[in-house]
Each structure stands twice: as structure tokens, then as C-alpha cells.
Write a protein that holds these residues in place. Structure first.
Motif, PDB file in Angstrom:
ATOM      1  N   ASP A  11      22.309  34.762  61.520  1.00  0.00           N
ATOM      2  CA  ASP A  11      23.070  33.525  61.333  1.00  0.00           C
ATOM      3  C   ASP A  11      24.556  33.787  61.603  1.00  0.00           C
ATOM      4  O   ASP A  11      25.143  34.699  61.013  1.00  0.00           O
ATOM      5  N   PRO A  12      25.195  33.014  62.488  1.00  0.00           N
ATOM      6  CA  PRO A  12      26.611  33.267  62.824  1.00  0.00           C
ATOM      7  C   PRO A  12      27.536  33.220  61.619  1.00  0.00           C
ATOM      8  O   PRO A  12      28.489  34.004  61.531  1.00  0.00           O
ATOM      9  N   GLY A  13      27.254  32.314  60.686  1.00  0.00           N
ATOM     10  CA  GLY A  13      28.096  32.239  59.493  1.00  0.00           C
ATOM     11  C   GLY A  13      28.002  33.504  58.665  1.00  0.00           C
ATOM     12  O   GLY A  13      29.011  34.008  58.150  1.00  0.00           O
ATOM     13  N   ARG A  14      26.789  34.031  58.524  1.00  0.00           N
ATOM     14  CA  ARG A  14      26.618  35.268  57.764  1.00  0.00           C
ATOM     15  C   ARG A  14      27.294  36.429  58.461  1.00  0.00           C
ATOM     16  O   ARG A  14      27.989  37.245  57.830  1.00  0.00           O
ATOM     17  N   LEU A  15      27.138  36.528  59.767  1.00  0.00           N
ATOM     18  CA  LEU A  15      27.754  37.627  60.515  1.00  0.00           C
ATOM     19  C   LEU A  15      29.271  37.551  60.449  1.00  0.00           C
ATOM     20  O   LEU A  15      29.956  38.579  60.382  1.00  0.00           O
ATOM     21  N   ALA A  16      29.807  36.322  60.456  1.00  0.00           N
ATOM     22  CA  ALA A  16      31.259  36.154  60.327  1.00  0.00           C
ATOM     23  C   ALA A  16      31.732  36.631  58.962  1.00  0.00           C
ATOM     24  O   ALA A  16      32.801  37.242  58.834  1.00  0.00           O
ATOM     25  N   ALA A  17      30.935  36.354  57.930  1.00  0.00           N
ATOM     26  CA  ALA A  17      31.302  36.802  56.580  1.00  0.00           C
ATOM     27  C   ALA A  17      31.256  38.324  56.485  1.00  0.00           C
ATOM     28  O   ALA A  17      32.122  38.941  55.846  1.00  0.00           O
ATOM     29  N   VAL A  18      30.253  38.947  57.107  1.00  0.00           N
ATOM     30  CA  VAL A  18      30.169  40.412  57.123  1.00  0.00           C
ATOM     31  C   VAL A  18      31.412  41.007  57.776  1.00  0.00           C
ATOM     32  O   VAL A  18      32.008  41.971  57.278  1.00  0.00           O
ATOM     33  N   GLN A  19      31.844  40.392  58.883  1.00  0.00           N
ATOM     34  CA  GLN A  19      33.025  40.882  59.588  1.00  0.00           C
ATOM     35  C   GLN A  19      34.287  40.660  58.758  1.00  0.00           C
ATOM     36  O   GLN A  19      35.143  41.548  58.661  1.00  0.00           O
ATOM     37  N   ARG A  20      34.411  39.481  58.153  1.00  0.00           N
ATOM     38  CA  ARG A  20      35.603  39.167  57.358  1.00  0.00           C
ATOM     39  C   ARG A  20      35.772  40.151  56.201  1.00  0.00           C
ATOM     40  O   ARG A  20      36.897  40.545  55.867  1.00  0.00           O
ATOM     41  N   LEU A  21      34.673  40.546  55.598  1.00  0.00           N
ATOM     42  CA  LEU A  21      34.722  41.457  54.456  1.00  0.00           C
ATOM     43  C   LEU A  21      34.848  42.924  54.874  1.00  0.00           C
ATOM     44  O   LEU A  21      34.947  43.797  54.024  1.00  0.00           O
ATOM     45  N   LEU A  32      34.264  50.454  45.154  1.00  0.00           N
ATOM     46  CA  LEU A  32      32.880  50.162  45.509  1.00  0.00           C
ATOM     47  C   LEU A  32      31.981  51.348  45.170  1.00  0.00           C
ATOM     48  O   LEU A  32      30.875  51.168  44.632  1.00  0.00           O
ATOM     49  N   ASP A  33      32.443  52.545  45.465  1.00  0.00           N
ATOM     50  CA  ASP A  33      31.659  53.742  45.128  1.00  0.00           C
ATOM     51  C   ASP A  33      31.446  53.849  43.622  1.00  0.00           C
ATOM     52  O   ASP A  33      30.371  54.260  43.158  1.00  0.00           O
ATOM     53  N   HIS A  34      32.458  53.481  42.851  1.00  0.00           N
ATOM     54  CA  HIS A  34      32.325  53.524  41.390  1.00  0.00           C
ATOM     55  C   HIS A  34      31.259  52.537  40.909  1.00  0.00           C
ATOM     56  O   HIS A  34      30.438  52.866  40.053  1.00  0.00           O
ATOM     57  N   LEU A  35      31.264  51.334  41.466  1.00  0.00           N
ATOM     58  CA  LEU A  35      30.271  50.328  41.070  1.00  0.00           C
ATOM     59  C   LEU A  35      28.862  50.761  41.478  1.00  0.00           C
ATOM     60  O   LEU A  35      27.894  50.544  40.740  1.00  0.00           O
ATOM     61  N   THR A  36      28.745  51.377  42.643  1.00  0.00           N
ATOM     62  CA  THR A  36      27.445  51.862  43.098  1.00  0.00           C
ATOM     63  C   THR A  36      26.935  52.968  42.170  1.00  0.00           C
ATOM     64  O   THR A  36      25.749  52.992  41.799  1.00  0.00           O
ATOM     65  N   ALA A  37      27.826  53.867  41.781  1.00  0.00           N
ATOM     66  CA  ALA A  37      27.447  54.933  40.861  1.00  0.00           C
ATOM     67  C   ALA A  37      27.106  54.372  39.485  1.00  0.00           C
ATOM     68  O   ALA A  37      26.196  54.875  38.798  1.00  0.00           O
ATOM     69  N   PRO A 118      20.735  40.643  46.171  1.00  0.00           N
ATOM     70  CA  PRO A 118      21.664  40.187  47.207  1.00  0.00           C
ATOM     71  C   PRO A 118      23.121  40.229  46.749  1.00  0.00           C
ATOM     72  O   PRO A 118      23.442  39.911  45.607  1.00  0.00           O
ATOM     73  N   VAL A 119      23.980  40.633  47.659  1.00  0.00           N
ATOM     74  CA  VAL A 119      25.432  40.566  47.460  1.00  0.00           C
ATOM     75  C   VAL A 119      25.927  39.403  48.299  1.00  0.00           C
ATOM     76  O   VAL A 119      25.804  39.425  49.531  1.00  0.00           O
ATOM     77  N   ARG A 120      26.490  38.382  47.649  1.00  0.00           N
ATOM     78  CA  ARG A 120      26.846  37.137  48.347  1.00  0.00           C
ATOM     79  C   ARG A 120      28.351  37.021  48.556  1.00  0.00           C
ATOM     80  O   ARG A 120      29.148  37.364  47.684  1.00  0.00           O
ATOM     81  N   SER A 121      28.708  36.495  49.715  1.00  0.00           N
ATOM     82  CA  SER A 121      30.108  36.173  49.976  1.00  0.00           C
ATOM     83  C   SER A 121      30.475  34.909  49.221  1.00  0.00           C
ATOM     84  O   SER A 121      29.612  34.213  48.670  1.00  0.00           O
ATOM     85  N   ARG A 122      31.745  34.564  49.204  1.00  0.00           N
ATOM     86  CA  ARG A 122      32.216  33.396  48.460  1.00  0.00           C
ATOM     87  C   ARG A 122      31.626  32.095  48.995  1.00  0.00           C
ATOM     88  O   ARG A 122      31.547  31.100  48.276  1.00  0.00           O
ATOM     89  N   ALA A 152      25.569  43.432  41.486  1.00  0.00           N
ATOM     90  CA  ALA A 152      25.750  42.903  42.846  1.00  0.00           C
ATOM     91  C   ALA A 152      26.843  41.836  42.850  1.00  0.00           C
ATOM     92  O   ALA A 152      27.641  41.739  43.788  1.00  0.00           O
ATOM     93  N   GLY A 153      26.901  41.031  41.777  1.00  0.00           N
ATOM     94  CA  GLY A 153      27.965  40.041  41.652  1.00  0.00           C
ATOM     95  C   GLY A 153      29.331  40.687  41.510  1.00  0.00           C
ATOM     96  O   GLY A 153      30.320  40.206  42.089  1.00  0.00           O
ATOM     97  N   ALA A 154      29.411  41.783  40.754  1.00  0.00           N
ATOM     98  CA  ALA A 154      30.674  42.495  40.613  1.00  0.00           C
ATOM     99  C   ALA A 154      31.117  43.091  41.946  1.00  0.00           C
ATOM    100  O   ALA A 154      32.301  43.076  42.296  1.00  0.00           O
ATOM    101  N   ILE A 155      30.159  43.610  42.709  1.00  0.00           N
ATOM    102  CA  ILE A 155      30.471  44.154  44.026  1.00  0.00           C
ATOM    103  C   ILE A 155      30.975  43.051  44.949  1.00  0.00           C
ATOM    104  O   ILE A 155      31.949  43.232  45.688  1.00  0.00           O
ATOM    105  N   ALA A 156      30.328  41.885  44.898  1.00  0.00           N
ATOM    106  CA  ALA A 156      30.765  40.763  45.731  1.00  0.00           C
ATOM    107  C   ALA A 156      32.199  40.367  45.401  1.00  0.00           C
ATOM    108  O   ALA A 156      33.019  40.124  46.302  1.00  0.00           O
ATOM    109  N   ALA A 157      32.524  40.291  44.110  1.00  0.00           N
ATOM    110  CA  ALA A 157      33.882  39.924  43.694  1.00  0.00           C
ATOM    111  C   ALA A 157      34.892  40.960  44.188  1.00  0.00           C
ATOM    112  O   ALA A 157      35.989  40.604  44.656  1.00  0.00           O
TER     113      ALA A 157
END
Length: 302
Positions: A11-21, A32-37, A118-122, A152-157
Motif C-alpha cells: 500500500d503506497p500510504g503504508r510505504l510512505a509512512a515507513v519511509q517517513r519514520l 528503540l533498542d531499550h524498548l526491544t530489550a 503491529p506497530v502503527r504509525s500516527r 508496540a504502542g510505546a515503540i510507535a510513539a
């Protein structure tokens, strides 16, 4: 097998969000590494990963319990199902799951237990998956998946905040890049932390030549000790010996010649560290005009 043309993965919108982030940016991210750990510790699993896909490949933006793996074929990853459905996925035992056995080969990789959230964009796009892997079959509980979703929500934020800060920094750098006046930032020990192109033009130095050097590099020798003493006194006592707003001084060009300048400084702090940012204006043209073409630098002020 490549994703369907109408797949959520492409989906172009999803790919744009991946690029923006900046999710395929190779630079590390300590938070991010801390949250993953944290996810690995809280769930008591062997490995946790933040997996990112763009419809053709899968990369790992962060990993705990293992080194981040290289890109992997998307068809072998349960994370593609999390992105397609937008829902958490739990596999207790890959050897007994048709989904896992036929498409993902988790057991072959030594991780029969998988859970992903899932990790969601805004704007609601699933841009990544926080996944947990274990080396033995495991019956995932509702609270496990709830915790994974919360993290996952904390990672998204965090990703949104980091992207916002990068965008602000880029706008700031673009503005400074076209500014006519020089900008320099120093730390409490007068070491240069930042310069813009205008400052480099005024003094004739390149950025690599300036980074980490004392600000006194840009001053005539007779002013260097005075500056160092004044800054040290201010850092210790908070007492200024002169105004920091629109002070006319003399700078020193790389070639050795003196430059009449006007300087305004302001103080700030970040992460408990003090810094000072100065706006430097070259007065050479103004002085030439006022003296009919003869350049005479102003007297140094203490």
C-alpha cells in the motif's frame, strides 16, 4: 512469492509512512533498542525483534537476544501476516501450525514459538512488527499479547517522536544553511559543536577543521586568554563581564587577517549539558562603505 498487487504490504500510504519514520535507516537507535530489550525481559523469551517490511524484503530495525539479522525473504516471515491483518499473531508450536509449517519455517530456524504485534504509525498504517521468539513451544497467554501490544504502542510513539525531531532538525539545518549570518555553537569548555556554511565562509575554515576546536581559533591571539577566562568565570559564577547582544569584536580569518564582526550569544542546555550559540555578522562591507573603502577593524573590547 511476491505480495499481491493489492496487498497491504505494498500500500503506497503504508510505504510512505515507513519511509517517513526512517525505518530502513541503518543508524542505530538506543531508545528503540531499550524498548526491544524490555519486551524480551518482560516476556522472558529468547529473542525480540522489531521487523520492518516494504513489500519485498524484511529487515530488523532492532534486536535483543541476537544480532540483527540480514534482510530475509518476506514469504518466510509471520510478520507479513501481522501487517496484512493488522492484528496480533501467536504461534504456540510451529511444528503443529499449518500456517507456520507451510510458509514460515519457524521450527527450521529453531524458534517454534512466535508472537507478533503491529506497530502503527500516527495515521494507522502498520509500519513494523514487534515480535517475540522462543526456542521451545509455548502457550501464549492473553496477558502476553496484551503486553506485546502495549510495548508496540510505546515503540510507535517513540518512532513518531524521533521522526518529528529529525524533521525539525532538518528544517533548522536548511534554514541555517541559507542564512547570511554565521552561526556557531560551543560547549561550556568553548569547544565548537556546530557551525553553518556562512560562518565557515566568514572565517575561511571547513566544518571538519572547526569541529571540536576551541572557539579561540577564530580570535586574534591577544583576545584568546581573555575569552577563555571570561567564559570559565561565567560558567562558574553566572556573571557576565559584557553584554552578549550585538557586541562588536574582531575575528581572525584562517589566512591570518582580522575581520570586524558583530556577535550575539545565547545560552541553552540539553541533557544536563550547557551550550552557547552565537550569531556572527561580518561587518567588513559596512566598514568599507563607512570609511570610503578603507577597512579598519574596531578596537577589541574586553
Amino acid at each position: 512469492m511476491a505480495p499481491d498487487a493489492h496487498s497491504t504490504l505494498t500500500d503506497p500510504g503504508r510505504l510512505a509512512a515507513v519511509q517517513r519514520l526512517g525505518l530502513f535507516d541503518p543508524r542505530g537507535d538506543d531508545t528503540l533498542d531499550h524498548l526491544t530489550a524490555l519486551a524480551r525481559s518482560a516476556l522472558r523469551v529468547a529473542v525480540t525483534l522489531v521487523a520492518v517490511t516494504d513489500g519485498e524484503r524484511q529487515s530488523f530495525k532492532s534486536a535483543a537476544g541476537t544480532a540483527a539479522a540480514e534482510d530475509s525473504p518476506l514469504a518466510r516471515s509471520p510478520c507479513s501476516d501481522v501487517i496484512e491483518t493488522g492484528q496480533p499473531l501467536a504461534i504456540d508450536d510451529a511444528s503443529e501450525s499449518t500456517l507456520a509449517r507451510d510458509r514460515h519455517s519457524l521450527a527450521d530456524l529453531g524458534f517454534p514459538a512466535y508472537a507478533g504485534a503491529p506497530v502503527r504509525s500516527r495515521d494507522g498504517h502498520v509500519v513494523a512488527t514487534l515480535c517475540a521468539l522462543d526456542r521451545a513451544p509455548r502457550r501464549w497467554q492473553e496477558e502476553d499479547l496484551a503486553l506485546l501490544e502495549q510495548l508496540a504502542g510505546a515503540i510507535a510513539a517513540h518512532l513518531e517522536l524521533a521522526a518529528s525531531l529529525r524533521q525539525r532538525e532538518e528544517r533548522y539545518r536548511l534554514a541555517l544553511g541559507v542564512a547570511a549570518d554565521g552561526v556557531v555553537t560551543i560547549d561550556a569548555r568553548s569547544r565548537i559543536l556546530f557551525t553553518n556554511p556562512a560562518l565557515e565562509r566568514i572565517f575561511g575554515y571547513s566544518r571538519p577543521e572547526l569541529m571540536g576546536q576551541p572557539l579561540t581559533l577564530l580570535m586574534p591571539e591577544e583576545l584568546r586568554d581573555r575569552h577563555a577566562a571570561a567564559l570559565a568565570r561565567y560558567v562558574e559564577t553566572g556573571h557576565k563581564t559584557l553584554s552578549w547582544d550585538g557586541v562588536e569584536l574582531v575575528g581572525r580569518h584562517k589566512a591570518g587577517r582580522h575581520i570586524p564582526i558583530e556577535v550575539s550569544f545565547a545560552e541553552g542546555s540539553a541533557g544536563g549539558e550547557r551550550f552557547f550559540t552565537g550569531i556572527v555578522r561580518d561587518l567588513s562591507s559596512r566598514r568599507r562603505a563607512s570609511r570610503g573603502g578603507r577597512l579598519a577593524p574596531p578596537p577589541a573590547r574586553g
